[in-house]
Write a protein that holds these residues in place. Structure first.
Motif, PDB file in Angstrom:
ATOM      1  N   GLN A 131      29.767  49.087  46.730  1.00 37.64           N
ATOM      2  CA  GLN A 131      30.699  48.162  47.352  1.00 37.64           C
ATOM      3  C   GLN A 131      32.130  48.479  46.961  1.00 37.64           C
ATOM      4  N   LEU A 132      32.351  48.709  45.668  1.00 39.96           N
ATOM      5  CA  LEU A 132      33.701  48.988  45.195  1.00 39.96           C
ATOM      6  C   LEU A 132      34.245  50.288  45.760  1.00 39.96           C
ATOM      7  N   GLY A 133      33.359  51.185  46.127  1.00 40.22           N
ATOM      8  CA  GLY A 133      33.801  52.453  46.716  1.00 40.22           C
ATOM      9  C   GLY A 133      34.459  52.274  48.067  1.00 40.22           C
ATOM     10  N   LEU A 134      34.279  51.113  48.679  1.00 45.55           N
ATOM     11  CA  LEU A 134      34.882  50.836  49.980  1.00 45.55           C
ATOM     12  C   LEU A 134      36.246  50.163  49.860  1.00 45.55           C
ATOM     13  N   ALA A 135      36.679  49.870  48.636  1.00 44.28           N
ATOM     14  CA  ALA A 135      37.939  49.140  48.437  1.00 44.28           C
ATOM     15  C   ALA A 135      39.122  49.957  48.934  1.00 44.28           C
ATOM     16  N   GLY A 136      40.048  49.268  49.592  1.00 43.87           N
ATOM     17  CA  GLY A 136      41.244  49.918  50.118  1.00 43.87           C
ATOM     18  C   GLY A 136      42.508  49.422  49.444  1.00 43.87           C
ATOM     19  N   GLN A 137      43.636  49.749  50.061  1.00 45.86           N
ATOM     20  CA  GLN A 137      44.924  49.402  49.474  1.00 45.86           C
ATOM     21  C   GLN A 137      45.136  47.890  49.399  1.00 45.86           C
ATOM     22  N   GLY A 138      44.550  47.159  50.343  1.00 43.08           N
ATOM     23  CA  GLY A 138      44.722  45.709  50.336  1.00 43.08           C
ATOM     24  C   GLY A 138      44.220  45.090  49.042  1.00 43.08           C
ATOM     25  N   LEU A 139      43.046  45.499  48.594  1.00 41.95           N
ATOM     26  CA  LEU A 139      42.506  44.969  47.350  1.00 41.95           C
ATOM     27  C   LEU A 139      43.349  45.408  46.162  1.00 41.95           C
ATOM     28  N   GLN A 140      43.827  46.646  46.205  1.00 40.55           N
ATOM     29  CA  GLN A 140      44.711  47.124  45.143  1.00 40.55           C
ATOM     30  C   GLN A 140      45.964  46.256  45.063  1.00 40.55           C
ATOM     31  N   ASP A 141      46.522  45.910  46.222  1.00 39.34           N
ATOM     32  CA  ASP A 141      47.747  45.092  46.255  1.00 39.34           C
ATOM     33  C   ASP A 141      47.499  43.691  45.686  1.00 39.34           C
ATOM     34  N   VAL A 142      46.400  43.075  46.122  1.00 36.68           N
ATOM     35  CA  VAL A 142      46.127  41.700  45.731  1.00 36.68           C
ATOM     36  C   VAL A 142      45.803  41.593  44.243  1.00 36.68           C
ATOM     37  N   THR A 143      45.176  42.612  43.664  1.00 34.08           N
ATOM     38  CA  THR A 143      44.780  42.561  42.257  1.00 34.08           C
ATOM     39  C   THR A 143      45.756  43.309  41.351  1.00 34.08           C
ATOM     40  N   ARG A 144      46.867  43.770  41.882  1.00 33.24           N
ATOM     41  CA  ARG A 144      47.831  44.564  41.089  1.00 33.24           C
ATOM     42  C   ARG A 144      48.265  43.826  39.830  1.00 33.24           C
ATOM     43  N   LEU A 145      48.533  42.535  39.945  1.00 37.66           N
ATOM     44  CA  LEU A 145      49.052  41.774  38.807  1.00 37.66           C
ATOM     45  C   LEU A 145      48.036  41.644  37.687  1.00 37.66           C
ATOM     46  N   LEU A 192      47.489  34.483  37.743  1.00 36.70           N
ATOM     47  CA  LEU A 192      46.159  33.982  37.400  1.00 36.70           C
ATOM     48  C   LEU A 192      45.192  34.129  38.565  1.00 36.70           C
ATOM     49  N   VAL A 193      45.654  33.843  39.782  1.00 32.40           N
ATOM     50  CA  VAL A 193      44.788  33.997  40.961  1.00 32.40           C
ATOM     51  C   VAL A 193      44.412  35.463  41.150  1.00 32.40           C
ATOM     52  N   SER A 194      45.372  36.371  40.971  1.00 30.90           N
ATOM     53  CA  SER A 194      45.083  37.799  41.052  1.00 30.90           C
ATOM     54  C   SER A 194      44.048  38.200  40.016  1.00 30.90           C
ATOM     55  N   THR A 195      44.170  37.643  38.824  1.00 30.21           N
ATOM     56  CA  THR A 195      43.231  37.945  37.748  1.00 30.21           C
ATOM     57  C   THR A 195      41.835  37.425  38.067  1.00 30.21           C
ATOM     58  N   LEU A 196      41.751  36.204  38.583  1.00 32.03           N
ATOM     59  CA  LEU A 196      40.453  35.628  38.920  1.00 32.03           C
ATOM     60  C   LEU A 196      39.752  36.436  40.008  1.00 32.03           C
ATOM     61  N   LEU A 197      40.531  36.884  40.992  1.00 30.95           N
ATOM     62  CA  LEU A 197      39.941  37.705  42.049  1.00 30.95           C
ATOM     63  C   LEU A 197      39.482  39.047  41.492  1.00 30.95           C
ATOM     64  N   ALA A 198      40.301  39.655  40.644  1.00 31.06           N
ATOM     65  CA  ALA A 198      39.921  40.941  40.051  1.00 31.06           C
ATOM     66  C   ALA A 198      38.651  40.794  39.217  1.00 31.06           C
ATOM     67  N   ALA A 199      38.497  39.664  38.540  1.00 28.90           N
ATOM     68  CA  ALA A 199      37.303  39.445  37.721  1.00 28.90           C
ATOM     69  C   ALA A 199      36.036  39.387  38.561  1.00 28.90           C
ATOM     70  N   ARG A 200      36.159  38.983  39.836  1.00 34.24           N
ATOM     71  CA  ARG A 200      34.991  38.968  40.711  1.00 34.24           C
ATOM     72  C   ARG A 200      34.440  40.376  40.932  1.00 34.24           C
TER      73      ARG A 200
END
Length: 304
Positions: free
Chosen positions: A198-212, A182-190
């Motif tokens: 801004q999203l073009g700067l996203a790296g692997q860390g964001l991919q990992d945190v929002t994977r779920l 649920l926390v991963s989902t809430l962050l992804a919804a942001r």
């Protein structure tokens, strides 16, 4: 155990069936979506369709809110001598099964702690549960033979049987699986509010945190709704931590005196250190691996 039936040929059900077939167990595949059962059979997971007579063990690989009804249906049909399930919530299905008058002596709740973000039979793997815990939640009515067969199922799938109480299991997965999703989902919804630049700067860390967050919304509505109280308790504590972190950051943004800034920096460091310490408590991802934070049954929740 010589024969088994798997009800629900999504990721979890098909992975169980593949593991059983690999160990020489005659396995039958049952699904209201007959095409899913045929796909699983084509992968070598077993025979699409019900057996001619009762099998040793039936595995109900359906979402939590469908377990009790599926158990009632297939016990009345005489599908198996014993039954278990693979749902990620244990207490509500057990209570509902009792309400429906199911034979609880021949049923033991189960939850293989393994999964992937993908769903459906094509995502299945015969080694999905290797080295993973497989929780079993017998009731006071569960007969020894039923528990023994469920333990054997876990072992045939390469997992480690772990016996827990229903409520204890639900509290555990609220902390280790359901709230993280649920926390991963809430962050992804942001990210819906982010600019493309801004999203073009996203790296692997964001991919990992929002994977779920990529999991089936329909399935996770069922899971979270079935374990709502335990998840809400964990999420409320997490919200307090978020509020504390916000207060520290706001304080840093307005601090003018060196001593004030030092105090807020120390508080921020404490937040980060606690995270490091908490993560270090997780068992190594081997034979004593931590529970997975992903569970999938079928491409969409369906009855048995």
């Amino acid at each position: 155990m010589d024969s088994a039936a798997v009800v629900g040929t999504g990721l979890i059900g098909t992975s169980i069936a593949l593991a059983l077939r690999g160990r020489g167990v005659a396995t039958y595949l049952i699904d209201t979506d007959q095409e899913a059962a045929r796909v699983a059979a084509g992968l070598g997971a077993g025979i699409a369709g019900p057996p001619r007579g009762p099998v040793d063990l039936a595995v109900l690989a359906v979402p939590p809110q469908q377990v009790a009804a599926a158990l009632k249906e297939h016990q009345l049909r005489g599908l198996a001598d014993d039954f278990t399930d693979a749902a990620s919530v244990k207490e509500p299905p057990q209570l509902e099964a009792a309400r429906l008058g199911c034979d609880l002596a021949r049923f033991v709740g189960g939850h293989p702690m393994g999964g992937r973000e993908q769903s459906g039979p094509l995502a299945a793997r015969d080694d999905l549960f290797h080295g993973r815990p497989w929780v079993l939640t017998p009731s006071a009515l569960t007969r020894p033979q039923t528990l023994e067969r469920a333990e054997r199922l876990a072992e045939l799938c390469g997992a480690r049987p772990v016996v827990m109480a229903h409520a204890e299991h639900d509290r555990a997965v609220a902390l280790t699986s359901h709230t993280p999703h649920l926390v991963s989902t809430l962050l992804a919804a942001r990210l819906l509010h982010g600019e493309r630049s801004q999203l073009g700067l996203a790296g692997q860390g964001l991919q990992d945190v929002t994977r779920l967050a990529g999991g089936s919304a329909e399935l996770w509505t069922d899971i979270l709704g079935s374990n709502a109280v335990a998840v809400a308790d964990v999420l409320a504590d997490f919200a307090h931590d978020v509020d504390d972190a916000v207060e520290v950051l706001r304080g840093l943004s307005t601090a003018r005196e060196p001593e004030q800034r030092r105090t807020h920096l120390e508080a921020l460091s404490t937040v980060l250190v606690r995270g490091v310490q908490g993560r270090a408590r997780l068992p190594a991802r081997g034979g004593t691996g931590a529970p997975s934070t992903s569970t999938a049954y079928a491409a969409a929740p369906r009855g048995a």
